[in-house]
Design an enzyme around this catalytic site. Structure first.
Site, mmCIF file in Angstrom:
data_model
loop_
_atom_site.group_PDB
_atom_site.id
_atom_site.type_symbol
_atom_site.label_atom_id
_atom_site.label_comp_id
_atom_site.label_asym_id
_atom_site.label_seq_id
_atom_site.Cartn_x
_atom_site.Cartn_y
_atom_site.Cartn_z
ATOM 1 N N HIS A 19 0.883 -1.176 0.000
ATOM 2 C CA HIS A 19 0.000 0.000 0.000
ATOM 3 C C HIS A 19 0.913 1.217 0.000
ATOM 4 O O HIS A 19 1.697 1.389 0.942
ATOM 5 C CB HIS A 19 -0.888 0.008 1.244
ATOM 6 C CG HIS A 19 -1.720 -1.239 1.377
ATOM 7 N ND1 HIS A 19 -3.004 -1.317 0.908
ATOM 8 C CD2 HIS A 19 -1.430 -2.460 1.898
ATOM 9 C CE1 HIS A 19 -3.483 -2.535 1.148
ATOM 10 N NE2 HIS A 19 -2.556 -3.250 1.745
ATOM 11 N N HIS A 197 -8.275 -8.383 -0.258
ATOM 12 C CA HIS A 197 -7.753 -8.811 1.039
ATOM 13 C C HIS A 197 -8.783 -9.768 1.651
ATOM 14 O O HIS A 197 -9.966 -9.415 1.775
ATOM 15 C CB HIS A 197 -7.601 -7.611 1.977
ATOM 16 C CG HIS A 197 -6.372 -6.780 1.740
ATOM 17 N ND1 HIS A 197 -6.072 -6.219 0.528
ATOM 18 C CD2 HIS A 197 -5.361 -6.421 2.584
ATOM 19 C CE1 HIS A 197 -4.933 -5.544 0.635
ATOM 20 N NE2 HIS A 197 -4.474 -5.647 1.873
ATOM 21 N N GLU A 200 -7.078 -12.427 6.287
ATOM 22 C CA GLU A 200 -6.017 -11.812 7.100
ATOM 23 C C GLU A 200 -6.453 -11.937 8.559
ATOM 24 O O GLU A 200 -5.776 -12.584 9.363
ATOM 25 C CB GLU A 200 -5.832 -10.340 6.707
ATOM 26 C CG GLU A 200 -4.772 -9.602 7.520
ATOM 27 C CD GLU A 200 -4.685 -8.108 7.189
ATOM 28 O OE1 GLU A 200 -5.644 -7.554 6.614
ATOM 29 O OE2 GLU A 200 -3.639 -7.490 7.526
ATOM 30 N N ASP A 278 3.267 -5.182 2.443
ATOM 31 C CA ASP A 278 2.049 -4.575 2.986
ATOM 32 C C ASP A 278 2.246 -3.082 3.279
ATOM 33 O O ASP A 278 2.041 -2.267 2.383
ATOM 34 C CB ASP A 278 1.578 -5.353 4.228
ATOM 35 C CG ASP A 278 0.063 -5.312 4.427
ATOM 36 O OD1 ASP A 278 -0.643 -4.821 3.536
ATOM 37 O OD2 ASP A 278 -0.412 -5.800 5.474
ATOM 38 N N ASP A 279 2.650 -2.746 4.492
ATOM 39 C CA ASP A 279 2.826 -1.345 4.911
ATOM 40 C C ASP A 279 4.187 -1.225 5.601
ATOM 41 O O ASP A 279 4.267 -1.107 6.826
ATOM 42 C CB ASP A 279 1.703 -0.952 5.879
ATOM 43 C CG ASP A 279 0.334 -1.167 5.255
ATOM 44 O OD1 ASP A 279 -0.047 -0.364 4.386
ATOM 45 O OD2 ASP A 279 -0.327 -2.165 5.610
HETATM 46 N N1 ADE Z 1 -4.756 -1.262 4.325
HETATM 47 C C1 ADE Z 1 -3.437 -1.136 4.442
HETATM 48 N N2 ADE Z 1 -2.889 -2.251 4.943
HETATM 49 C C2 ADE Z 1 -3.914 -3.125 5.144
HETATM 50 C C3 ADE Z 1 -4.002 -4.448 5.633
HETATM 51 N N3 ADE Z 1 -2.938 -5.137 6.031
HETATM 52 N N4 ADE Z 1 -5.226 -5.015 5.705
HETATM 53 C C4 ADE Z 1 -6.307 -4.343 5.325
HETATM 54 N N5 ADE Z 1 -6.271 -3.116 4.848
HETATM 55 C C5 ADE Z 1 -5.081 -2.498 4.753
HETATM 56 ZN ZN ZN Z 2 -2.576 -5.124 2.610
#
Ligand code: ADE
Ligand code: ZN
Length: 335
Positions: A19, A197, A200, A278-279
């Site tokens: 992201h 997604h 998770e 991911d982030d």
């Molecule tokens: N937005 C950014 N990272 C995310 C994640 N791991 N799961 C869901 N939405 C997200």
């Molecule tokens: Zn994600």
């Protein structure tokens, strides 16, 4: 033999789960807050880092959406993405398919076109500077309505040739994929590929819905599919790519410790699993560090790491000639 970190950074790979808002490093957050005169509840970079103690997905999302408030101009989006591409290139990323969350910005008055202007300028720069191909995936926020997602698709209309697909992210539990079936169908009609997604934090039923109600090409995360043998069989039969993010899973407490991560179990049951970041600004590492730390914690072999990189290329939306070229480069590297 080269050391593990060098090997992981040199391995030619695709980033499929990133992201762009999640690559906002605390240093840039503080600098942009100053540049744009936006108040943030942190005085220093250290204060920002100290706030990154998450207990679940929502505790992270609250901070992630708050952090995005410093992004205001096309230049901000350019600088954010350009910094990410520099890091990705150093991590052996030869091709990236990155998510962005337009509603996070349009809902606070930032025009869709301004976000696109900044991101596309950085994408064009990455091709020139690093020889890296970059595709954009517009992610709908699942805590908002399907009507809001439709409005976003309408706003995206003038830019559709700059996207490869759409995704679905944000708060998973309580927001099942089927709620977005019509906007996903409309997105597919416009020639876009579909990601979601699922699994998770949410149950295996959400992964089934992503496959059957949305008809997705890829599952983002998908860890909880392992709880359902029939689902594992379905994903394995169709060679559906699962874009797994180990450091994220630990930071958001979906996996207790990296030593417990199921990535090799996923490969072992025939799933086309891959490793992504991911982030990364929030979870402690970009893609090469995800590979390295997971390999160390799980004792992955170099052959398994090459398989993960191959899966990332196979799971990409690259056209056949480019895919073949990247696979040949990976084979040469592995040899
Ligand atoms: N937005 C950014 N990272 C995310 C994640 N791991 N799961 C869901 N939405 C997200
Ligand atoms: Zn994600």
């Amino acid at each position: 033999m080269t050391d593990l970190a060098t090997f992981c950074a040199a391995l030619p790979k695709a980033e499929l789960h990133l992201h762009i808002e999640g690559s906002l490093e605390p240093e840039l957050m503080v600098a942009l807050a100053k540049r744009n005169k936006v108040a943030i509840p942190f005085a220093t970079v250290e204060d920002v880092r100290a706030a990154y103690r998450f207990t679940d997905l929502q505790s992270f999302l609250d901070i992630y959406y708050a952090g995005a408030a410093v992004l205001r101009t096309a230049e901000d989006f350019h600088d954010l993405a350009a910094a990410y591409f520099d890091r990705a290139a150093a991590d052996g990323v030869v091709h990236a398919e990155i998510f962005f969350d337009p509603q996070t910005h349009t809902h606070r008055g930032i025009p869709f076109g301004l976000v696109m202007e900044g991101l596309t300028a950085a994408i064009d720069g990455a091709r020139t500077k690093h020889g890296m191909s970059v595709y954009l995936i517009m992610s709908y926020l699942r805590h908002l309505s399907e009507e809001d997602a439709f409005a976003t698709l309408r706003e995206a209309e003038p830019w559709l040739d700059r996207f490869v697909g759409v995704g679905l992210d944000s708060s998973e539990v309580g927001n099942p994929p089927a709620r977005f079936a019509r906007v996903f169908a409309a997105s597919r009609e416009r020639g876009l590929r579909l990601c979601c997604h699922a699994g998770e934090e949410g149950p295996p039923a959400y992964v089934w819905e992503a496959l059957d109600a949305l008809g997705v090409d890829r599952i983002d995360h998908g860890n909880r599919a392992l709880e359902d043998p029939a689902l594992v069989a379905r994903l394995a039969r169709d060679a559906t790519t699962l874009t797994v993010c180990p450091l994220s899973n630990v930071a958001l407490r979906n996996v207790a410790r990296l030593e417990d991560h199921p990535i090799d179990r996923m490969l072992g049951v025939g799933l086309r699993a891959t490793i992504h970041s991911d982030d990364p600004a929030y979870f402690g590492g970009y893609i090469a560090e995800n590979y390295r730390a997971t390999a160390q914690a799980r004792g992955l072999t170099r052959a398994q790491l090459v398989t993960l990189a191959r899966n990332s290329l196979l799971g990409s939306f690259l056209p056949a000639p480019e895919l073949v070229r990247h696979l040949a480069a990976l084979d040469a590297f592995a040899a």
